[in-house]
Scaffold this motif. Structure first.
Motif, PDB file in Angstrom:
ATOM      1  N   ALA A  79       0.834  -1.201   0.000  1.00  0.00           N
ATOM      2  CA  ALA A  79       0.000   0.000   0.000  1.00  0.00           C
ATOM      3  C   ALA A  79       0.870   1.253   0.000  1.00  0.00           C
ATOM      4  O   ALA A  79       0.607   2.212  -0.739  1.00  0.00           O
ATOM      5  CB  ALA A  79      -0.924  -0.008   1.212  1.00  0.00           C
ATOM      6  N   ILE A  80       1.936   1.249   0.825  1.00  0.00           N
ATOM      7  CA  ILE A  80       2.826   2.414   0.872  1.00  0.00           C
ATOM      8  C   ILE A  80       3.445   2.656  -0.506  1.00  0.00           C
ATOM      9  O   ILE A  80       3.487   3.786  -1.006  1.00  0.00           O
ATOM     10  CB  ILE A  80       3.918   2.204   1.942  1.00  0.00           C
ATOM     11  CG1 ILE A  80       3.297   2.180   3.336  1.00  0.00           C
ATOM     12  CG2 ILE A  80       4.966   3.292   1.863  1.00  0.00           C
ATOM     13  CD1 ILE A  80       4.256   1.754   4.412  1.00  0.00           C
ATOM     14  N   GLY A  81       3.899   1.555  -1.147  1.00  0.00           N
ATOM     15  CA  GLY A  81       4.503   1.697  -2.468  1.00  0.00           C
ATOM     16  C   GLY A  81       3.525   2.237  -3.492  1.00  0.00           C
ATOM     17  O   GLY A  81       3.852   3.137  -4.267  1.00  0.00           O
ATOM     18  N   SER A  82       2.295   1.714  -3.495  1.00  0.00           N
ATOM     19  CA  SER A  82       1.353   2.158  -4.526  1.00  0.00           C
ATOM     20  C   SER A  82       0.882   3.579  -4.247  1.00  0.00           C
ATOM     21  O   SER A  82       0.626   4.341  -5.194  1.00  0.00           O
ATOM     22  CB  SER A  82       0.168   1.201  -4.647  1.00  0.00           C
ATOM     23  OG  SER A  82      -0.267   0.793  -3.394  1.00  0.00           O
ATOM     24  N   ILE A  83       0.788   3.976  -2.975  1.00  0.00           N
ATOM     25  CA  ILE A  83       0.455   5.371  -2.683  1.00  0.00           C
ATOM     26  C   ILE A  83       1.572   6.284  -3.186  1.00  0.00           C
ATOM     27  O   ILE A  83       1.323   7.358  -3.737  1.00  0.00           O
ATOM     28  CB  ILE A  83       0.209   5.547  -1.170  1.00  0.00           C
ATOM     29  CG1 ILE A  83      -1.148   4.957  -0.798  1.00  0.00           C
ATOM     30  CG2 ILE A  83       0.243   7.019  -0.775  1.00  0.00           C
ATOM     31  CD1 ILE A  83      -1.393   4.889   0.686  1.00  0.00           C
ATOM     32  N   GLY A  84       2.832   5.822  -3.038  1.00  0.00           N
ATOM     33  CA  GLY A  84       3.947   6.606  -3.564  1.00  0.00           C
ATOM     34  C   GLY A  84       3.856   6.784  -5.062  1.00  0.00           C
ATOM     35  O   GLY A  84       4.101   7.874  -5.588  1.00  0.00           O
TER      36      GLY A  84
ATOM     37  N   LEU B  96       1.115   6.669  -6.873  1.00  0.00           N
ATOM     38  CA  LEU B  96      -0.060   7.459  -7.253  1.00  0.00           C
ATOM     39  C   LEU B  96       0.087   8.921  -6.858  1.00  0.00           C
ATOM     40  O   LEU B  96      -0.329   9.813  -7.604  1.00  0.00           O
ATOM     41  CB  LEU B  96      -1.313   6.883  -6.592  1.00  0.00           C
ATOM     42  CG  LEU B  96      -1.828   5.573  -7.148  1.00  0.00           C
ATOM     43  CD1 LEU B  96      -2.926   5.032  -6.264  1.00  0.00           C
ATOM     44  CD2 LEU B  96      -2.336   5.767  -8.555  1.00  0.00           C
ATOM     45  N   ALA B  97       0.641   9.201  -5.684  1.00  0.00           N
ATOM     46  CA  ALA B  97       0.546  10.557  -5.135  1.00  0.00           C
ATOM     47  C   ALA B  97       1.796  11.382  -5.366  1.00  0.00           C
ATOM     48  O   ALA B  97       1.718  12.614  -5.351  1.00  0.00           O
ATOM     49  CB  ALA B  97       0.253  10.490  -3.635  1.00  0.00           C
ATOM     50  N   ARG B  98       2.959  10.759  -5.568  1.00  0.00           N
ATOM     51  CA  ARG B  98       4.173  11.553  -5.739  1.00  0.00           C
ATOM     52  C   ARG B  98       4.406  11.831  -7.212  1.00  0.00           C
ATOM     53  O   ARG B  98       4.048  11.034  -8.073  1.00  0.00           O
ATOM     54  CB  ARG B  98       5.386  10.815  -5.144  1.00  0.00           C
ATOM     55  CG  ARG B  98       5.320  10.651  -3.643  1.00  0.00           C
ATOM     56  CD  ARG B  98       5.335  11.979  -2.907  1.00  0.00           C
ATOM     57  NE  ARG B  98       6.485  12.794  -3.244  1.00  0.00           N
ATOM     58  CZ  ARG B  98       7.641  12.753  -2.584  1.00  0.00           C
ATOM     59  NH1 ARG B  98       7.772  11.963  -1.558  1.00  0.00           N
ATOM     60  NH2 ARG B  98       8.647  13.507  -2.939  1.00  0.00           N
ATOM     61  N   ARG B  99       5.051  12.957  -7.514  1.00  0.00           N
ATOM     62  CA  ARG B  99       5.298  13.338  -8.893  1.00  0.00           C
ATOM     63  C   ARG B  99       6.785  13.437  -9.205  1.00  0.00           C
ATOM     64  O   ARG B  99       7.156  13.879 -10.280  1.00  0.00           O
ATOM     65  CB  ARG B  99       4.569  14.661  -9.212  1.00  0.00           C
ATOM     66  CG  ARG B  99       3.114  14.460  -9.500  1.00  0.00           C
ATOM     67  CD  ARG B  99       2.942  13.695 -10.804  1.00  0.00           C
ATOM     68  NE  ARG B  99       1.722  12.942 -10.909  1.00  0.00           N
ATOM     69  CZ  ARG B  99       1.639  11.637 -10.650  1.00  0.00           C
ATOM     70  NH1 ARG B  99       2.667  10.951 -10.257  1.00  0.00           N
ATOM     71  NH2 ARG B  99       0.517  10.995 -10.808  1.00  0.00           N
ATOM     72  N   ASN B 100       7.633  13.062  -8.259  1.00  0.00           N
ATOM     73  CA  ASN B 100       9.071  13.042  -8.512  1.00  0.00           C
ATOM     74  C   ASN B 100       9.429  11.682  -9.119  1.00  0.00           C
ATOM     75  O   ASN B 100       9.170  10.648  -8.524  1.00  0.00           O
ATOM     76  CB  ASN B 100       9.795  13.262  -7.182  1.00  0.00           C
ATOM     77  CG  ASN B 100      11.280  13.386  -7.357  1.00  0.00           C
ATOM     78  OD1 ASN B 100      11.866  12.712  -8.187  1.00  0.00           O
ATOM     79  ND2 ASN B 100      11.888  14.259  -6.598  1.00  0.00           N
TER      80      ASN B 100
ATOM     81  N   THR C  20      11.392   9.269  -6.890  1.00  0.00           N
ATOM     82  CA  THR C  20      10.613   8.712  -5.792  1.00  0.00           C
ATOM     83  C   THR C  20       9.636   7.660  -6.290  1.00  0.00           C
ATOM     84  O   THR C  20       9.408   6.646  -5.630  1.00  0.00           O
ATOM     85  CB  THR C  20       9.858   9.825  -5.055  1.00  0.00           C
ATOM     86  OG1 THR C  20      10.779  10.851  -4.745  1.00  0.00           O
ATOM     87  CG2 THR C  20       9.239   9.320  -3.792  1.00  0.00           C
TER      88      THR C  20
ATOM     89  N   LEU D 217      10.104   5.658  -8.855  1.00  0.00           N
ATOM     90  CA  LEU D 217      10.886   4.434  -9.085  1.00  0.00           C
ATOM     91  C   LEU D 217      11.175   3.715  -7.768  1.00  0.00           C
ATOM     92  O   LEU D 217      11.090   2.483  -7.683  1.00  0.00           O
ATOM     93  CB  LEU D 217      12.196   4.777  -9.786  1.00  0.00           C
ATOM     94  CG  LEU D 217      12.138   4.882 -11.305  1.00  0.00           C
ATOM     95  CD1 LEU D 217      13.496   5.291 -11.839  1.00  0.00           C
ATOM     96  CD2 LEU D 217      11.746   3.563 -11.904  1.00  0.00           C
TER      97      LEU D 217
ATOM     98  N   SER E  60       9.348   3.840  -5.083  1.00  0.00           N
ATOM     99  CA  SER E  60       8.101   3.246  -4.598  1.00  0.00           C
ATOM    100  C   SER E  60       7.835   1.919  -5.291  1.00  0.00           C
ATOM    101  O   SER E  60       7.328   0.979  -4.676  1.00  0.00           O
ATOM    102  CB  SER E  60       6.940   4.205  -4.835  1.00  0.00           C
ATOM    103  OG  SER E  60       7.194   5.433  -4.230  1.00  0.00           O
TER     104      SER E  60
ATOM    105  N   ASP F 290       4.717  15.580 -14.019  1.00  0.00           N
ATOM    106  CA  ASP F 290       3.665  16.387 -14.615  1.00  0.00           C
ATOM    107  C   ASP F 290       4.152  17.070 -15.893  1.00  0.00           C
ATOM    108  O   ASP F 290       3.354  17.402 -16.769  1.00  0.00           O
ATOM    109  CB  ASP F 290       3.184  17.444 -13.617  1.00  0.00           C
ATOM    110  CG  ASP F 290       2.305  16.839 -12.551  1.00  0.00           C
ATOM    111  OD1 ASP F 290       1.702  15.783 -12.830  1.00  0.00           O
ATOM    112  OD2 ASP F 290       2.240  17.394 -11.447  1.00  0.00           O
TER     113      ASP F 290
END
Lengths: 122, 171
Positions: free
Chosen positions: A38-43, A45-49, A52, A54, A56, A115
């Motif tokens: 879950a932590i990896g998939s949130i990373g 979905l939510a991070r744009r770097n 980061t 990769l 996740s 983005d």
């Protein structure tokens, strides 16, 4: 065969009693793996770097490896270990190509923000 | 609470906390995340040892923490990102919905796993002799999974060539 004390302790419940519950049940390992996934998939979905994202993906692969090894231990089947080995090899290949892509994109766009990477050609 | 359970919870809490440190801080240099991720790999390797997969634990530390994360830190330091190049991370409704969906699915699956997984493998948890040793892994890999092993070798060769071509200055 010599085994370190920690390993002997982990294998002990299996050794002396068949009907006894193991010290750590399978569901605990699976719960930890699910939380890591879950932590990896949130990373992702939510991070744009890009870097980061990769990293996740590596966390998610790690969680899947944990599930394979947990089932391998509780079904006494070595196939899970072999698959884990292959997943580690694929993760190494993925990291190499992914980081090369990030470097190429950075040289092109001067940014690692996903983005800004929305064009197929420019 | 047995000693082995305390060890498990310490390793699990460490792995989850360090993974959160990779994902949660926004707009920070990813180098901090990479270092936290190395720690996370060590904690997960400790859980592998509890699962009698000590060969895989060593491989995890050698390949993940040793090779892959060195590549990550090398690239992060090579790029040497400034605040402007890191850019603002956007926040929108789609991301919030995605995070909410992931959290819902994972909580639901933890409940299901908690209720049903412990019957897997039955009562007999005895391991065969040599479980988790290099010898038995090699035996599996070079007999039953030989074709996959060769394909992995080709994949790594392709990845090496692809990485060199992609990272070249002029395509």
């Amino acid at each position: 065969m010599l085994t370190p004390p920690l390993l002997a302790a982990a294998a002990a419940p299996a050794a002396h009693a068949a009907a006894q519950q193991p010290a750590i049940p399978l569901s605990w390992y699976l719960a930890v793996a699910l939380i890591l996934f879950a932590i990896g998939s949130i990373g992702v979905l939510a991070r744009r770097n890009a870097l980061t994202v990769l990293m996740s993906v590596e966390i998610m692969l790690n969680a899947v490896n944990l599930v394979f090894l947990a089932f391998a231990r509780f079904q006494a089947d070595m196939t899970g270990h072999v698959i884990t080995f292959f997943v580690i090899a694929v993760a190494a290949a993925e990291a190499a190509v992914g980081l090369a892509l990030v470097m190429g994109l950075f040289r092109h766009k001067k940014a690692v923000n996903l983005d800004q990477m929305s064009a197929l050609r420019s | 609470m047995e000693f082995i359970q305390i060890v498990f919870w310490l390793l699990a809490a460490g792995a989850i906390l360090t993974s959160l440190m990779v994902v949660l801080p926004r707009g920070r240099n990813p180098l901090y995340g990479a270092l936290a991720l190395i720690l996370s790999f060590f904690f997960v390797a400790g859980i592998y040892v509890l699962l009698v997969a000590h060969t895989m634990a060593i491989l995890q530390i050698l390949v993940y923490a040793g090779a892959i994360m060195v590549l990550f830190t090398f690239v992060i330091m090579l790029l040497n990102l400034s605040k402007r190049e890191l850019g603002e991370e956007s926040k929108n409704l789609a991301q919030a919905l995605g995070v909410g969906a992931v959290a819902f699915i994972i909580i639901k699956s933890i409940i299901i796993v908690d209720a049903s997984a412990d019957s897997v493998g039955g009562d007999n948890l005895a391991l065969p002799k040599g479980f988790g040793t290099i010898e038995s892994i090699a035996d599996q890999m070079f007999h039953r999974h030989l074709l996959s092993f060769e394909l992995i070798a080709i994949l790594l060769l392709v990845a090496v060539i692809g990485a060199v071509v992609l990272a070249k200055r002029t395509l």
